[in-house]
Scaffold this active site. Structure first.
Site, PDB file in Angstrom:
ATOM      1  N   ARG A  31      -2.126  13.876 -31.640  1.00 45.99           N
ATOM      2  CA  ARG A  31      -1.985  13.966 -30.185  1.00 45.99           C
ATOM      3  C   ARG A  31      -2.228  12.564 -29.643  1.00 45.99           C
ATOM      4  O   ARG A  31      -3.045  11.808 -30.182  1.00 45.99           O
ATOM      5  CB  ARG A  31      -3.012  14.927 -29.573  1.00 45.99           C
TER       6      ARG A  31
ATOM      7  N   GLU B 127       1.979  12.148 -21.998  1.00 47.56           N
ATOM      8  CA  GLU B 127       3.420  12.342 -22.155  1.00 47.56           C
ATOM      9  C   GLU B 127       3.946  13.419 -21.204  1.00 47.56           C
ATOM     10  O   GLU B 127       3.210  14.364 -20.902  1.00 47.56           O
ATOM     11  CB  GLU B 127       3.767  12.689 -23.621  1.00 47.56           C
TER      12      GLU B 127
ATOM     13  N   HIS C 214       8.034  13.312 -29.247  1.00 42.95           N
ATOM     14  CA  HIS C 214       7.310  14.516 -29.690  1.00 42.95           C
ATOM     15  C   HIS C 214       8.260  15.530 -30.345  1.00 42.95           C
ATOM     16  O   HIS C 214       8.343  16.681 -29.918  1.00 42.95           O
ATOM     17  CB  HIS C 214       6.558  15.150 -28.513  1.00 42.95           C
TER      18      HIS C 214
HETATM   19  P1  NAP Z   1      -5.437  21.706 -39.842  1.00 46.15           P
HETATM   20  O1  NAP Z   1      -4.869  22.312 -41.089  1.00 46.15           O
HETATM   21  O2  NAP Z   1      -6.491  22.433 -39.109  1.00 46.15           O
HETATM   22  O3  NAP Z   1      -5.948  20.248 -40.234  1.00 46.15           O
HETATM   23  C1  NAP Z   1      -6.719  19.469 -39.403  1.00 46.15           C
HETATM   24  C2  NAP Z   1      -7.547  18.540 -40.268  1.00 46.15           C
HETATM   25  O4  NAP Z   1      -8.266  17.640 -39.423  1.00 46.15           O
HETATM   26  C3  NAP Z   1      -8.553  19.255 -41.138  1.00 46.15           C
HETATM   27  O5  NAP Z   1      -8.466  18.756 -42.445  1.00 46.15           O
HETATM   28  C4  NAP Z   1      -9.918  18.892 -40.529  1.00 46.15           C
HETATM   29  O6  NAP Z   1     -10.875  18.798 -41.570  1.00 46.15           O
HETATM   30  C5  NAP Z   1      -9.604  17.536 -39.905  1.00 46.15           C
HETATM   31  N1  NAP Z   1     -10.483  17.202 -38.798  1.00 46.15           N
HETATM   32  C6  NAP Z   1     -10.870  17.992 -37.769  1.00 46.15           C
HETATM   33  N2  NAP Z   1     -11.740  17.338 -36.974  1.00 46.15           N
HETATM   34  C7  NAP Z   1     -11.897  16.113 -37.538  1.00 46.15           C
HETATM   35  C8  NAP Z   1     -12.683  14.981 -37.195  1.00 46.15           C
HETATM   36  N3  NAP Z   1     -13.485  14.991 -36.114  1.00 46.15           N
HETATM   37  N4  NAP Z   1     -12.622  13.891 -37.988  1.00 46.15           N
HETATM   38  C9  NAP Z   1     -11.834  13.886 -39.091  1.00 46.15           C
HETATM   39  N5  NAP Z   1     -11.065  14.935 -39.471  1.00 46.15           N
HETATM   40  C10 NAP Z   1     -11.102  16.027 -38.686  1.00 46.15           C
HETATM   41  O7  NAP Z   1      -4.292  21.435 -38.773  1.00 46.15           O
HETATM   42  P2  NAP Z   1      -2.755  21.044 -39.051  1.00 46.15           P
HETATM   43  O8  NAP Z   1      -1.935  22.273 -39.110  1.00 46.15           O
HETATM   44  O9  NAP Z   1      -2.700  20.066 -40.171  1.00 46.15           O
HETATM   45  O10 NAP Z   1      -2.425  20.301 -37.645  1.00 46.15           O
HETATM   46  C11 NAP Z   1      -3.135  19.140 -37.283  1.00 46.15           C
HETATM   47  C12 NAP Z   1      -2.753  18.683 -35.883  1.00 46.15           C
HETATM   48  O11 NAP Z   1      -1.446  18.139 -35.879  1.00 46.15           O
HETATM   49  C13 NAP Z   1      -2.694  19.778 -34.812  1.00 46.15           C
HETATM   50  O12 NAP Z   1      -3.972  20.113 -34.315  1.00 46.15           O
HETATM   51  C14 NAP Z   1      -1.796  19.165 -33.755  1.00 46.15           C
HETATM   52  O13 NAP Z   1      -2.548  18.497 -32.775  1.00 46.15           O
HETATM   53  C15 NAP Z   1      -0.960  18.153 -34.538  1.00 46.15           C
HETATM   54  N6  NAP Z   1       0.457  18.559 -34.564  1.00 46.15           N
HETATM   55  C16 NAP Z   1       1.404  17.733 -34.026  1.00 46.15           C
HETATM   56  C17 NAP Z   1       2.748  18.102 -34.048  1.00 46.15           C
HETATM   57  C18 NAP Z   1       3.812  17.215 -33.498  1.00 46.15           C
HETATM   58  O14 NAP Z   1       4.847  17.716 -33.067  1.00 46.15           O
HETATM   59  N7  NAP Z   1       3.624  15.901 -33.508  1.00 46.15           N
HETATM   60  C19 NAP Z   1       3.122  19.340 -34.593  1.00 46.15           C
HETATM   61  C20 NAP Z   1       2.139  20.144 -35.138  1.00 46.15           C
HETATM   62  C21 NAP Z   1       0.803  19.748 -35.117  1.00 46.15           C
HETATM   63  P3  NAP Z   1     -12.437  19.035 -41.278  1.00 46.15           P
HETATM   64  O15 NAP Z   1     -12.534  20.356 -40.569  1.00 46.15           O
HETATM   65  O16 NAP Z   1     -13.064  19.007 -42.630  1.00 46.15           O
HETATM   66  O17 NAP Z   1     -12.858  17.887 -40.434  1.00 46.15           O
END
Ligand code: NAP
Length: 318
Positions: A237, A266, A284
């Site tokens: 984000r 955005e 995005h």
């Molecule tokens: P996910 O499986 O929940 O992975 C998030 C990761 O971030 C986890 O490994 C978590 O591990 C880590 N994390 C959380 N808080 C943290 C912190 N303070 N410091 C370091 N690591 C941290 O989620 P995902 O499905 O991969 O999606 C991740 C993000 O991508 C979404 O939340 C969204 O904002 C973004 N996204 C963007 C798009 C786009 O169109 N650009 C599309 C989809 C998603 P720990 O809990 O061990 O910290």
């Protein structure tokens, strides 16, 4: 009887057809932010579907009609949903994990390659019709093979990016709050603090959720820990980055390049990005493939049908 559902935005036609086939779905061209408009738009609906530009904030939860029994977001990210307010209203929330992982990981590779290979300058040169022909000195980028990719947020998407980057010959290091089990890390090196990860990265991908902890993560202090030859990629984000600090570093050569899919504020993004030739930007489109749009739609439909019939779907937010 099919469930009456309001989708607060428009979807690609095949996805809308799928909603209409399985639910009594209405789609809004404009999401109302006034009490009267909201009441009229949601009249009789059992569920509301939002997406990141539609903030499901405390105001919205306070003004939802009593007929609404569940909320879905057409996204995996939840930073636009006030989960505490949803809990106060007793409303379950479903989202779309997993089904968008591949599309977003592919977008991250597009951003990474484009940043490292100076795609913006290349596109401008060829489209300006000023290109003078092949020249061994023109637009010299950096390769990925043998380099180290740092990933902040080695979750579903982070691991999808790691798998693809390994195929390009990159070594993977990551930082999460918790270390992954060996079955999931595939040999990636864990850093229990980003402060030790940043100095070793040739490229850094931000793939964490936006939370109070990660807001403003990439600031001047952390950029100063990175190699000036490193690239930054953001598919998380926009607010994970402090724009003033990243823009200054890119302009002054304290970072090599950036590949950005998401931006603070955005679509009204910081205009200084447009003037930086070492920034490759996308609007995005992380999850924007037809396969993923359909799969996200099915996840929302399945999740809503399940929660509204009293079961716990796998995409229910805990
Ligand atoms: P996910 O499986 O929940 O992975 C998030 C990761 O971030 C986890 O490994 C978590 O591990 C880590 N994390 C959380 N808080 C943290 C912190 N303070 N410091 C370091 N690591 C941290 O989620 P995902 O499905 O991969 O999606 C991740 C993000 O991508 C979404 O939340 C969204 O904002 C973004 N996204 C963007 C798009 C786009 O169109 N650009 C599309 C989809 C998603 P720990 O809990 O061990 O910290």
């Amino acid at each position: 009887m099919r469930l009456p559902v309001v989708v607060g935005f428009r979807l690609p036609e095949p996805v809308e057809r799928e909603f209409q086939a399985r639910l009594d779905a209405r789609f809004l061209d404009v999401f109302p932010r006034d009490e009267g408009g909201l009441k009229a738009a949601l009249d009789g609906a059992a569920a509301l579907v939002v997406t990141p530009p539609i903030k499901a904030d405390a105001w919205l939860f306070e003004h939802l009609p009593d007929s609404i029994k569940a909320i879905a977001t057409y996204s995996v990210g939840l930073d636009h949903v006030d989960l505490a307010a949803a809990r106060r209203r007793g409303l379950p929330v479903v989202h779309t994990p997993d089904v968008l992982t591949d599309a977003v990981a592919e977008t991250a590779m597009l951003l990474l390659l484009s940043a490292m290979r100076r795609a913006t300058e290349s596109i401008v040169l060829i489209r300006s019709r000023q290109w003078q022909g092949w020249n061994p000195r023109q637009i010299i980028g950096q390769g990925l093979d043998g380099k180290t990719l740092g990933i902040l947020g080695m979750g579903r998407i982070g691991r999808g990016i790691a798998a693809r980057a390994r195929a390009f010959g990159m070594a993977i290091a990551y930082s999460n709050r918790h270390r992954l089990p060996p079955t999931l890390d595939n040999g990636a090196t864990f850093h229990d603090t980003p402060e030790t990860l940043l100095p070793i990265c040739d490229a850094l991908v931000l793939a964490c959720p936006l939370t109070p902890e990660t807001r403003g993560f990439l600031n001047a202090r952390r950029i100063a820990l990175m190699k000036p030859s490193a690239a930054v990629v953001n598919i998380a984000r926009g607010d994970v980055i402090v724009d003033d600090d990243l823009i200054a570093a890119l302009a002054e050569g304290r970072l090599f390049a950036a590949g950005l899919d998401v931006f603070a504020g955005e679509p009204r993004i910081d205009a200084r990005y447009f003037d930086l030739p070492n920034v490759f930007m996308l609007p995005h489109i992380g999850s924007s493939t037809i396969e993923t749009r359909l799969a996200m739609g099915r996840a929302v439909i399945d999740g809503l049908i399940a929660v509204l019939s009293g079961s716990r779907p796998p995409n229910l937010v805990a």
